[in-house]
Structures are given as C-alpha cells and as structure tokens.
Scaffold this active site. Sequence first.
Site, PDB file in Angstrom:
ATOM      1  N   HIS A 177      -3.950 -17.536  -5.176  1.00  0.00           N
ATOM      2  CA  HIS A 177      -4.969 -16.763  -4.462  1.00  0.00           C
ATOM      3  C   HIS A 177      -6.183 -17.606  -4.068  1.00  0.00           C
ATOM      4  O   HIS A 177      -7.012 -17.153  -3.271  1.00  0.00           O
ATOM      5  CB  HIS A 177      -5.431 -15.596  -5.336  1.00  0.00           C
ATOM      6  CG  HIS A 177      -6.078 -16.052  -6.607  1.00  0.00           C
ATOM      7  ND1 HIS A 177      -5.368 -16.667  -7.621  1.00  0.00           N
ATOM      8  CD2 HIS A 177      -7.361 -16.028  -7.022  1.00  0.00           C
ATOM      9  CE1 HIS A 177      -6.188 -16.986  -8.601  1.00  0.00           C
ATOM     10  NE2 HIS A 177      -7.401 -16.609  -8.261  1.00  0.00           N
ATOM     11  N   ASP A 178      -6.303 -18.815  -4.616  1.00  0.00           N
ATOM     12  CA  ASP A 178      -7.422 -19.702  -4.291  1.00  0.00           C
ATOM     13  C   ASP A 178      -7.034 -20.813  -3.324  1.00  0.00           C
ATOM     14  O   ASP A 178      -7.840 -21.703  -3.044  1.00  0.00           O
ATOM     15  CB  ASP A 178      -7.980 -20.352  -5.575  1.00  0.00           C
ATOM     16  CG  ASP A 178      -8.802 -19.382  -6.402  1.00  0.00           C
ATOM     17  OD1 ASP A 178      -9.359 -18.429  -5.836  1.00  0.00           O
ATOM     18  OD2 ASP A 178      -8.894 -19.579  -7.634  1.00  0.00           O
ATOM     19  N   ASN A 208      -0.341   4.482  -0.883  1.00  0.00           N
ATOM     20  CA  ASN A 208      -1.032   5.737  -0.550  1.00  0.00           C
ATOM     21  C   ASN A 208      -1.643   5.745   0.852  1.00  0.00           C
ATOM     22  O   ASN A 208      -2.332   6.693   1.231  1.00  0.00           O
ATOM     23  CB  ASN A 208      -2.105   6.066  -1.595  1.00  0.00           C
ATOM     24  CG  ASN A 208      -3.231   5.034  -1.635  1.00  0.00           C
ATOM     25  OD1 ASN A 208      -3.260   4.103  -0.825  1.00  0.00           O
ATOM     26  ND2 ASN A 208      -4.145   5.188  -2.582  1.00  0.00           N
ATOM     27  N   ASP A 227       0.850  -1.196   0.000  1.00  0.00           N
ATOM     28  CA  ASP A 227       0.000   0.000   0.000  1.00  0.00           C
ATOM     29  C   ASP A 227       0.881   1.240   0.000  1.00  0.00           C
ATOM     30  O   ASP A 227       1.552   1.536   0.989  1.00  0.00           O
ATOM     31  CB  ASP A 227      -0.912  -0.043   1.243  1.00  0.00           C
ATOM     32  CG  ASP A 227      -1.688   1.256   1.439  1.00  0.00           C
ATOM     33  OD1 ASP A 227      -1.859   1.995   0.452  1.00  0.00           O
ATOM     34  OD2 ASP A 227      -2.099   1.512   2.581  1.00  0.00           O
ATOM     35  N   ASP A 231      -1.810  -1.240  -3.889  1.00  0.00           N
ATOM     36  CA  ASP A 231      -2.077  -0.500  -5.124  1.00  0.00           C
ATOM     37  C   ASP A 231      -0.935  -0.681  -6.124  1.00  0.00           C
ATOM     38  O   ASP A 231       0.103  -1.272  -5.809  1.00  0.00           O
ATOM     39  CB  ASP A 231      -2.311   0.983  -4.827  1.00  0.00           C
ATOM     40  CG  ASP A 231      -1.272   1.568  -3.878  1.00  0.00           C
ATOM     41  OD1 ASP A 231      -0.064   1.344  -4.113  1.00  0.00           O
ATOM     42  OD2 ASP A 231      -1.656   2.224  -2.896  1.00  0.00           O
ATOM     43  N   ASP A 277      -8.848 -17.174 -16.564  1.00  0.00           N
ATOM     44  CA  ASP A 277      -9.714 -17.638 -15.480  1.00  0.00           C
ATOM     45  C   ASP A 277     -10.929 -18.392 -16.021  1.00  0.00           C
ATOM     46  O   ASP A 277     -11.594 -17.933 -16.961  1.00  0.00           O
ATOM     47  CB  ASP A 277     -10.186 -16.421 -14.676  1.00  0.00           C
ATOM     48  CG  ASP A 277     -11.083 -16.787 -13.522  1.00  0.00           C
ATOM     49  OD1 ASP A 277     -10.572 -17.300 -12.519  1.00  0.00           O
ATOM     50  OD2 ASP A 277     -12.309 -16.567 -13.625  1.00  0.00           O
ATOM     51  N   GLU A 303      -6.504 -21.699 -16.384  1.00  0.00           N
ATOM     52  CA  GLU A 303      -7.095 -22.428 -15.268  1.00  0.00           C
ATOM     53  C   GLU A 303      -8.028 -23.463 -15.892  1.00  0.00           C
ATOM     54  O   GLU A 303      -9.204 -23.201 -16.126  1.00  0.00           O
ATOM     55  CB  GLU A 303      -7.865 -21.470 -14.363  1.00  0.00           C
ATOM     56  CG  GLU A 303      -8.468 -22.138 -13.146  1.00  0.00           C
ATOM     57  CD  GLU A 303      -9.375 -21.212 -12.360  1.00  0.00           C
ATOM     58  OE1 GLU A 303      -9.438 -21.367 -11.137  1.00  0.00           O
ATOM     59  OE2 GLU A 303     -10.040 -20.352 -12.968  1.00  0.00           O
ATOM     60  N   ASP A 346      -4.942 -11.027 -15.265  1.00  0.00           N
ATOM     61  CA  ASP A 346      -5.985 -12.050 -15.296  1.00  0.00           C
ATOM     62  C   ASP A 346      -6.956 -11.728 -16.420  1.00  0.00           C
ATOM     63  O   ASP A 346      -7.329 -10.566 -16.614  1.00  0.00           O
ATOM     64  CB  ASP A 346      -6.738 -12.083 -13.963  1.00  0.00           C
ATOM     65  CG  ASP A 346      -6.442 -13.330 -13.160  1.00  0.00           C
ATOM     66  OD1 ASP A 346      -6.846 -14.403 -13.622  1.00  0.00           O
ATOM     67  OD2 ASP A 346      -5.818 -13.243 -12.092  1.00  0.00           O
ATOM     68  N   ASP A 406      -4.039   3.896   2.417  1.00  0.00           N
ATOM     69  CA  ASP A 406      -5.468   3.705   2.681  1.00  0.00           C
ATOM     70  C   ASP A 406      -5.799   2.295   3.173  1.00  0.00           C
ATOM     71  O   ASP A 406      -6.969   1.940   3.320  1.00  0.00           O
ATOM     72  CB  ASP A 406      -6.299   4.028   1.429  1.00  0.00           C
ATOM     73  CG  ASP A 406      -6.010   3.102   0.250  1.00  0.00           C
ATOM     74  OD1 ASP A 406      -5.110   2.238   0.372  1.00  0.00           O
ATOM     75  OD2 ASP A 406      -6.677   3.239  -0.792  1.00  0.00           O
TER      76      ASP A 406
END
Length: 579
Positions: A346-347, A40, A38, A46, A217, A274, A115, A42
């Site tokens: 990520h899965d 910035n 991150d 990003d 995907d 995938e 992706d 928040d």
Amino acid sequence: MTEIQTLKQTNFTRIDMNEKEWWKKSIVYQIYPRSFMDQNGDGVGDLQGIISKLDYFQELGVNVIWLCPVYQSPMDDGGYDIADYYQIDPMFGTNQDMDQLIEQADARGIKILMDLVVNHTSDEHAWFQEALTDPNSKYRDYYIFRKGIDGQAPNNWRSYFGGSAWEKVPNEENMFYLHAFSKKQPDLNWENPEVREECINMINWWLEKGLGGFRIDAILNLKKRIEYGQLPADGEDGLAFIGHWILNQPGIEEWLAEIDQRTFRKYNALTVAEADVPEDQLSRYIGEDGYFRMIFDFSYTDIDVPETGEWFLQSNWTVKELKENILQNELTTQKFGWGAKYLENHDQPRSINKYLPNEYQNDHSKKMLATLFMMLQGTPFIYQGQEIGMTNIRMDEMSDYDDIATHDQYRRAMLSGMSPEAAFEGMYLRSRDNNRTPMQWSDQKNAGFSGAEQTWIKVNSNYQTINVEAELNDDQSVLAFYQKLIALRRQAGPYQEAIIFGEVVPYEVPQEEIIAYKRSTAEEEVLVIVNFSANHQIVKLDGSYELLIGNQAYQTNLEQIKLVPYGSLVLGKKSEESK
C-alpha cells in the site's frame, strides 16, 4: 479444460496453523480494504466485500490475508490514524462483520492478519482528546508533550510526511506535541508503562478472536531521543529528518521482547514488522528467540528512493545494484531467520512501472517480476491486483490524489525548484495512490468494484483489458502464472521442499543484468534465472535440468540457454543420490 481451470480444482496442502512456524509454508495476500470490493454500493470497499471474495483467495492458493487498517478512524492517513482500537470503522462494517470474516476465512484454511499501529493514534482518540482537555489528566502522559523555545517548536525535526514534527497545542502557551507522521497522528509515549499495558491488552483481545497475527507498522519508532534547539538541516525547508533520533534507539529491545512474550508467542501468531534492522541486530529481531517472526526487506523495493525519503527526486538505480541488494539480503537473512518477500504494498507504486521501462511494461515482464520474488526464501506477500498485473494510474490533476504523503511530496518538489509538470510526473511514478485504486474485477462499471456512481478514488482506465474475469479465462494470463507459482509452493510434490526451505546460493554469471540463484536441499536443486534487460542473454548451465515454470521456451539437456529480453526460468534437478 484450461490449465487455470484445472488449478481451481486443485486441493492445496492445508496448513496446520498450530504447527510451529506455520507461516513458512504460507502465502500472504494483502488487501487495501477501501479499494478491494464494495458490497453495499457506497463507493468504498468493505468487510462484506472481502467475505464475498473468499473463494477467489482459495482458488488463487493464498492462505493468509493481511488487511490494512479497518479500525475506527477519520482516515487522515488511510486508517493508520486509529481513533478506537476495539471498533471497526462503519465505513467497512461492524465488529460482527469482522468476526464473520475471521470465522469464514478460517473455515477455508485462511488466516487473517491485521495491521498493528501502536507508535501513534489519531488525534480523535479518546486518550488524546482527554489529554488536550485536561493537562493534569493521566492521558497527558500517554503522549509526548514538550514546552517550546520562545514560542517555537522544541526542535526542527521534519516529520515523515513533511513539515515540523511538532504541533502547537491549542489554547496553551508554548506547548507542543510530537507527531512523527501527520499532525493528526500524535505519537504515544512508550516510556509510560500504562501505555504499554494498554497496547498489550488490546493485542491479546484481537488474538483471542482467532486472528492469525499482525503486520506491525512503524514499530522501530517507539523509542525517542529528544533533543532541543536547531539541529543541522538536511533539506530546503530548514528541517532535519526525524528518523535519526527515533529509529531503533537503544532500549527499544526491552519493549519489543515484552510484547512478543506476552502476546504473539502465546498464540503462535505470525508477525511481520515494518523494520529496517541493521545486520548486527538481525538475530535479535528474527532469530529463534527474536521479537518477530519476519521483517520486510526494503533494500530493493525502495531502491528508487533517496535515504531522506524525497521520492519525487527518483534515484538513478541500476540492475547491478538491484541484484546486489536482493542477493545480499537473502544471504544475510537466511543466516539469522526468515524473511518476508514482496514487490508491492500500500506504500508502493505498481512494480511494473517502477522496475521496467515503458516499452517493456507488458505481461511477459510482469511474469518475470513474479518469478524473481516468488522464488526467494521467505514468505511471499502478494498485493491486491499485483496478480493480474495492475499498473500505475494517470491522474488528471493533483486534487485527484487522496494520499497525504503525495501532496507533501508535490509541495516539496515545487519548493526544490521543479516545474509543475515534472513534479506531477513524479507523483505518477511514485504516489502511494497508484496501489490504492479499486481492484479490477471485470470490464463492467467501476471495474466491477462498486455499483456506486462515484468511487472514493478513481478507477484506472485500463480495467477493460486488465481484470480478474478476463484473466480467469486465459491460461497464459498473469493471473494464471501467479497460480502456477503459488502451486509450486503449496502443492506437495517434487521441489516443494527446496522452493520453501532451500538455502539461497547465488549462481555466478558474467552479466550484471542476469539475476540467478539456486535453492538447494540435499535431495534437490532449483535454479532461478532472470534476464533483467532488453537484450538476449546466453547463460551456461552446470547440469541437466527440467522446466518447472517460465515465461519463455526451454528444452532439456542444454549446456547453455538463450534468455529472451526479460525472460525468466525456474529449473529443477534431483541430486544423484536421490535418483
């Protein structure tokens, strides 16, 4: 000077991205942008945060970065619900930031993958909004709308995320739309040639920007075989798994071939799908004229999940099954084309928690897992934090989980009769959020990921001991070990050819817990031996080898070696002709 500091100064072989099949010499690093860095403040990662870490990738030795979706999205499914294919979501930055990332990565010899999600869009996409507003609009045929049966859904398909795969259309009597995933992800109608043209134009628009390619995907879901009425239920919810009717249906090959010829091949792009492809179709998918350059192998990464996807149940897999799945996939894939190798994404949960018992989840066994998959034939994919040995996270309550699939699995676990405690433990073992917690850069606030008071998802509490900064200063760290494995593939020198291109040949041993294989060319041979057990194991050698890398001691000129629990060795020897 430590070994890892020496590696920082090593010039890895720069890959010519114009070279045919350049991806075979590449190493991919996958980023979940929301959780990477991150910039910035928040609490959300990003694109500028990623740009700030480009030197880290260069030092690590990876030369391809795959970004999970950064397109404009309401984030119902972590960005896989796309509202605008041509715009970067303000959460991550701007289109100019994306252009800057592509340009600055390219200057370092690093290509960017995005992706590609074309099975569905977000329900907030302009096409779908128009389809809802005006049933006579051409956009109604961009999606799959069907009349119900007496006010009920056309059939009892279960979506991948649980519940009916059909959602009633607001303010219309007896009308439903199909969503194989979340109800906020309506499926596109690929039977419509205009939809196919829209997607092809979008792909080429991104490739023109200099993108290196795409991770694709849910691509095998494009073709649907829609049936009506009550189909045989396969779960406690009275629904039937949708995959039987929408996965790899006849006719999909025509669309896949068209996309490849009109987009990917024009730009010599890396594509990894995938896609769980039957062996008799592999040549059509990853052969010389295949639709994709490579596909992922799920046989060992999903070994703990039942076929119906109810991962809260956790299958009782064995090391023997794991070994068979890995080696069988290697033997099959190398006959037809090229593979994509990974332990985490990520899965998935963190690999150390999935594959190892609690008492053996340590740096030693993390190095063993790294050796096992990094030495297989194919392009290695390293997921963020894997290279420092990040682990699953202990959440305090279900509300701490962000992932839509996790909440569905918890609901289904409770429906099946599980206790709340057992169901919650299942989420710890397998939730996708385990791999979506912030990257652990240092022992500072929020693991150095963000200066915000609160991050979008919890930081794992073990960041004070597991972080990049600490491991950069330790030449025995998991990070140092990954750098050495990467160097074996990326640095020109002995055994590089065998490690990248060598055929995989299983090395026969009597023990089921030993996973061993050779990577061979005419001039050299690499032997990989992994002890996937808590016991010492004796393995006989068929010659004199030298040590390339290992997480335990090894001496040359041995007829047999003693492997420690979860020990691993990569050994090499030259052929007599090449000496």
